[in-house]
Each structure stands twice: as C-alpha cells, then as structure tokens.
Design an enzyme around this catalytic site. Structure first.
Site, PDB file in Angstrom:
ATOM      1  N   TYR A  77     -44.995 -38.434  14.295  1.00  0.00           N
ATOM      2  CA  TYR A  77     -43.947 -37.554  13.760  1.00  0.00           C
ATOM      3  C   TYR A  77     -43.038 -37.045  14.880  1.00  0.00           C
ATOM      4  CZ  TYR A  77     -41.600 -34.169  10.826  1.00  0.00           C
ATOM      5  OH  TYR A  77     -40.628 -33.482  10.136  1.00  0.00           O
ATOM      6  N   PHE A 129     -11.285 -43.406   8.608  1.00  0.00           N
ATOM      7  CA  PHE A 129     -12.334 -44.207   7.997  1.00  0.00           C
ATOM      8  C   PHE A 129     -12.947 -43.366   6.877  1.00  0.00           C
ATOM      9  CE2 PHE A 129     -16.569 -45.818   7.233  1.00  0.00           C
ATOM     10  CZ  PHE A 129     -16.227 -47.102   6.841  1.00  0.00           C
ATOM     11  N   THR A 130     -13.369 -44.025   5.805  1.00  0.00           N
ATOM     12  CA  THR A 130     -13.767 -43.346   4.564  1.00  0.00           C
ATOM     13  C   THR A 130     -14.782 -42.217   4.789  1.00  0.00           C
ATOM     14  OG1 THR A 130     -15.384 -45.109   4.244  1.00  0.00           O
ATOM     15  CG2 THR A 130     -13.274 -45.356   3.109  1.00  0.00           C
ATOM     16  N   ASP A 220     -15.707 -43.129  17.740  1.00  0.00           N
ATOM     17  CA  ASP A 220     -16.548 -43.775  16.738  1.00  0.00           C
ATOM     18  C   ASP A 220     -16.877 -45.137  17.350  1.00  0.00           C
ATOM     19  OD1 ASP A 220     -17.603 -45.318  14.731  1.00  0.00           O
ATOM     20  OD2 ASP A 220     -16.275 -44.544  13.177  1.00  0.00           O
ATOM     21  N   LYS A 263     -24.052 -51.947  12.806  1.00  0.00           N
ATOM     22  CA  LYS A 263     -23.069 -53.001  13.130  1.00  0.00           C
ATOM     23  C   LYS A 263     -23.445 -53.597  14.489  1.00  0.00           C
ATOM     24  CE  LYS A 263     -20.758 -50.506   9.918  1.00  0.00           C
ATOM     25  NZ  LYS A 263     -21.330 -49.307   9.301  1.00  0.00           N
ATOM     26  N   ARG A 387     -10.203 -52.958   0.591  1.00  0.00           N
ATOM     27  CA  ARG A 387      -9.869 -51.935   1.577  1.00  0.00           C
ATOM     28  C   ARG A 387      -8.382 -51.633   1.414  1.00  0.00           C
ATOM     29  NH1 ARG A 387     -13.855 -48.914   2.121  1.00  0.00           N
ATOM     30  NH2 ARG A 387     -15.435 -49.374   3.647  1.00  0.00           N
ATOM     31  N   PHE A 454     -14.635 -45.701  -4.054  1.00  0.00           N
ATOM     32  CA  PHE A 454     -14.732 -47.167  -4.013  1.00  0.00           C
ATOM     33  C   PHE A 454     -16.162 -47.672  -4.168  1.00  0.00           C
ATOM     34  CE2 PHE A 454     -16.464 -47.376   0.276  1.00  0.00           C
ATOM     35  CZ  PHE A 454     -16.096 -46.144   0.785  1.00  0.00           C
TER      36      PHE A 454
HETATM   37  C1  LIG Z   1     -15.692 -47.467  11.548  1.00  0.00           C
HETATM   38  C2  LIG Z   1     -16.893 -46.940  10.849  1.00  0.00           C
HETATM   39  N1  LIG Z   1     -17.300 -45.696  11.099  1.00  0.00           N
HETATM   40  C3  LIG Z   1     -18.382 -45.169  10.488  1.00  0.00           C
HETATM   41  C4  LIG Z   1     -19.117 -45.887   9.576  1.00  0.00           C
HETATM   42  C5  LIG Z   1     -20.270 -45.236   8.857  1.00  0.00           C
HETATM   43  O1  LIG Z   1     -21.464 -45.786   9.264  1.00  0.00           O
HETATM   44  P1  LIG Z   1     -22.737 -45.894   8.282  1.00  0.00           P
HETATM   45  O2  LIG Z   1     -22.395 -46.885   7.219  1.00  0.00           O
HETATM   46  O3  LIG Z   1     -23.831 -46.369   9.188  1.00  0.00           O
HETATM   47  O4  LIG Z   1     -23.006 -44.552   7.721  1.00  0.00           O
HETATM   48  C6  LIG Z   1     -18.737 -47.200   9.284  1.00  0.00           C
HETATM   49  C7  LIG Z   1     -19.520 -47.985   8.306  1.00  0.00           C
HETATM   50  O5  LIG Z   1     -19.096 -48.766   7.542  1.00  0.00           O
HETATM   51  C8  LIG Z   1     -17.587 -47.744   9.935  1.00  0.00           C
HETATM   52  O6  LIG Z   1     -17.167 -48.972   9.693  1.00  0.00           O
END
Ligand SMILES: Cc1ncc(COP(=O)(O)O)c(C=O)c1O
Length: 464
Positions: A77, A129-130, A220, A263, A387, A454
């Site tokens: 843990y 980014f979303t 990021d 990624k 997108r 989305f």
């Molecule tokens: C540019 C970018 N930032 C942040 C994220 C968020 O990461 P996660 O999907 O691991 O939460 C993504 C994921 O698609 C991304 O492409």
C-alpha cells in the site's frame, strides 16, 4: 510512392512475439452497430472494430521487458519498490525535483488545476485540450488560446505549427496583468492541431517571457517524445543530440508538467504530475491522497508503475520513435497522393482528415467530422474519432457551441501495434470514401451530455 525506401518508411525495429486476432463483421452488421452507437465511434464495442484508430491512449503494445517487469509488481500500500524505481526514472528523464503519480493524465490535470488556479484567473495555452480545459474551467479559470495562427490552417505545411505566439501572451499581460495568469500551459505536441510540435527555440522564448513577468509554466508532456523527434529532425543544432538529451532540455524550461503515460509511456494506464516548487508539491501531496491514492502509487498498481518506468526508457530509443513517426507519415503520404485533404504536415500520433474540405456540402453545425468518422467505420470497420465542433463543446458562459477552425477526423496510431499493410487498408477506405464524399450525411444530436460531450453523445441522421 517510394514504398521500398527504408529511410523514408523504415521497418519495425522489433519482432512480434504475441498476437491478438482481429475481427471483421459484415457491412450490414457495421451499419447496425453504428446506428446503435448513435453515430459516435466512442459508443462502439471493441469487438465490432477491425482496425481501431480511436486513440493512441493506452492502446500501446508493451515489450517483453515490460511484461516481465509486471511480474515484479510490489503491491504494498505504501513505499512500493516500483514507485521508487519509477520516481527515479521520471526524475532522470524529465529532470524535475518532485513527482506525484496519478492514474492517468487527467488525474494530474485535476491536481494541478486545483492547486495552481484561483477563480477568475486565465490560463494561456497552445490550443485547448478537452480534459485539460475542463479542469481549468472547473477551477474558475478562463482558457485563452495563444497558439500561433498558422496552427488553425489545416493545409499549411510549415514546421513547428504548435509553437506559442509569444505576442499573444504579451497582449494578455497588457490587458489583464501578469498576476491574472495562473500559469502558462505548453503542450508538446499539440494534439488538436494535428499532433504538431513545438520548437526548442519557442520553449526558450516562452521561458524568457515568463521569467520577465514572474509567471510559471506547466507543460502537458503527453507526447513529448514525439516532439523531441521533430526537434532532432528539423531544428538546427539538434541532429546529433539523443532523444533523451532533447527531452531533458525541453523540460528544463518548465516549472512542472502533467503527463498522460498512456501515450509516450508505451503502457495501457498511468500518469504523473511533476514540479520543482516545494510548496506546490506539498499541496499536491494533500490532494493526491483524496482523488488518486497514496503519494507512492497515485492510482497505479505496482506492476503498472514498473511497466511505465520501462516504457519511458524504451521510448528514448531513436529507432522506436523514428519508425513510429514515419509509419504515420506513410499513411499521410498515401492520402495526400490521392488528393485527400489532411492536416499538414503530418504530426506525431495521427493523421487528421480535414472534414471541412472533405465534406464541403455540410455546415459545421451538421457535424461533418462526426459523420465522416461514422462513414469510415461503416465502409471498412476502421474506428477513428471526431476532433471538431463536437469535441470542442460549448462555451461555459454563453452556452453557444465553440466553433473551432479545425474540423477533423483523427486516425490515431497505437504504438507498436499495426503494420504498414494495415495503414494501406485505412488509406484505401478513406480514398474510397473521398470518391463518394457527397454520400456523407448531416447529423443532429439526440443526446448531448453537459460535460465532455464527445465521449458519450448520440446522434441521428438529420436528413431522414
Ligand atoms: C494532449 C493531452 N493531454 C491530456 C490528456 C489526458 O490524458 P488521460 O487520457 O491519460 O487522462 C490527453 C489524452 O488524450 C491528451 O491527448
């Protein structure tokens, strides 16, 4: 096409030891599956997809060493051996003083936005980014796009289209004052611009501006290895540097970073938040235990942490990243040769179809990219992702749709999974659709979630 040119399109730098059968259902079955999915590729079952290019996130093939590492999971843990190894690996590659593990990138975004944003502040960044913008807005910030204008021009083929336009940040400082800026967000690469990289010179310039005004910079890091490849290939002075040296220099210009390890970590789950500031680290540690878990696992199992540590090390191998980028370029080259409109230059993780030019008969409010992604699946079982306007969501204040300049379908390539021949299947299907592009039909929402719509939205054809 010069298909046999190994410099241009290199062979995979690995052998295949374990395989996963693929499944192809009939066209009638695909039509039914798509209708049931509400014309949203996120709602499809994996078993109904032939080539799955929905995302490069967590869809990677791990190496024999990573699988072997998973057997060494120390599932304590607290104070797991794997955490000690992962923390050391991250500090070695990224150069930050403190690391907080998280279950994936958005876990890190949640913590960073909570500790670094005061309501009413602004976060300038190189394109939204979303999930990142969601967390910023949830904590009371306004995101302001400061990516160079050229990033919004799909057909313009220039290097480092993901760069920040420093004058746009200067303007925000002039209008609002430096203390109104929570931090500058710099993404490497810029996902929604087509996986476009940021140059090292631009990172230096942003650092100089931030230092002048006492503003912090958070990266990021999600696709930083891909970004490093582009720097090595295209920026003067970096041809002889290793990917690892370039990555370390990139992050030397940041105060911290969020990272989705799913990624460039070449794993299926994991992420982290890293920083240099001791006080912020203290605050982050208090939040991580609430949302993710102990500061020595943050939502990951011991075996996940071992796999990601090895994945980061493997990602530093030049032959690996060269093959990845050039395989994606191959798909882009095949489409360009057939006259299919895509975002140029081809970026680091995907080929983006330009749905505006692909479907000129559809208005953006008829969701052309959403419909094109549905048609591609019906044509060949290839799963892609919208997108464009659907992903962009609505303005939190006005409730109006954001109307992004880029209306795209993303063909995202998982790491170490597919072959060049698979790229041919995808290219042939897209080219076939392009020949019958007038058949791509308008859509309308039947279910629209309030946040990050989305992922789970549903649509129907608007012309029947
Ligand atoms: C540019 C970018 N930032 C942040 C994220 C968020 O990461 P996660 O999907 O691991 O939460 C993504 C994921 O698609 C991304 O492409």
């Amino acid at each position: 096409m010069d298909y046999m040119n190994l410099d241009k399109y290199p062979a995979k730098p690995f052998k295949i030891k374990s395989v996963e059968p693929m499944n192809m259902i009939s066209r009638e079955e695909r039509e039914k599956a798509m209708e049931e999915a509400g014309y949203n590729t996120f709602n499809l079952k994996s078993r109904d997809c032939y080539i799955d290019l929905l995302t490069d996130s967590g869809t990677n093939a791990m190496s024999d060493k990573q699988w072997a590492g998973m057997m060494m999971g120390d599932e304590a843990y607290a104070g797991s051996e794997n955490w000690i190894y992962l923390e050391k690996t991250i500090k070695d590659i990224f150069g930050f003083k403190h690391v907080i593990p998280t279950h994936q990138g958005r876990g890190a975004e949640n913590i960073l936005s909570t500790i670094a944003i005061k309501p009413g502040q602004i976060v300038p960044g190189n394109m939204y980014f979303t999930t990142t913008r969601y967390h910023q807005e949830k904590n009371g910030a306004t995101f302001m796009d400061v990516v160079r204008d050229e990033a919004h021009d799909a057909g313009l083929n220039i290097p480092f289209k993901g760069n920040i336009d420093v004058s746009k940040i200067e303007k925000i400082i002039e209008e609002h004052g430096a203390d109104k800026i929570a931090y500058i967000q710099l993404a490497v690469t810029v996902n929604l611009a087509g996986g476009q990289p940021v140059s090292m010179q631009n990172m230096r310039d942003v650092r100089a501006l931030a230092d002048k005004h006492g503003i912090k910079i958070f990266y990021d890091a999600t696709r930083c290895v891909e970004n490093a490849f582009f720097i090595k290939e295209q920026e003067e002075g970096y041809a002889d540097k290793t990917i690892k040296e370039i990555v370390l220099e990139m992050f030397s210009y940041a105060d911290g970073t969020t990272m989705s390890g799913k990624k460039d970590g070449i794993v299926n789950m994991g992420g982290f938040l890293a920083m240099n500031d001791d006080d912020l680290f203290g605050e982050a540690k208090e939040i991580v235990v609430v949302y993710e878990g102990m500061p020595s696992y943050g939502g990951m199992t011991g075996r996940d942490m071992q796999a990601i540590a090895i994945g980061f090390q493997e990602a530093m191998q030049y032959e690996y990243i060269e093959h990845r980028i050039k395989q994606i370029r191959y798909l882009g080259d095949r489409l360009l040769e057939a006259g299919v409109p895509i975002i140029e230059p081809v970026g680091g993780h995907a080929v983006f179809l330009d749905a505006r030019r692909f479907c000129p008969h559809l208005d953006q409010e008829q969701y052309p990219a959403q419909s094109l992604a549905a048609s591609l699946y019906i044509d060949s079982g290839v799963r892609s992702m919208e997108r464009g306007i659907v992903s962009a969501g609505r303005d939190v204040k006005t409730g109006e749709n954001h109307r992004p300049a880029l209306e795209t379908v993303r063909l995202t390539i998982p790491r170490r999974v597919y072959t060049y021949k698979h790229m041919d299947v995808v290219a042939d299907s897209v080219i076939n659709l392009f020949k019958h592009k007038e058949d791509i039909r308008p859509l309308e929402f039947v279910y629209e979630p309030k946040q990050l719509r989305f992922f789970t939205a549903k649509f129907k054809y608007a012309d029947k």
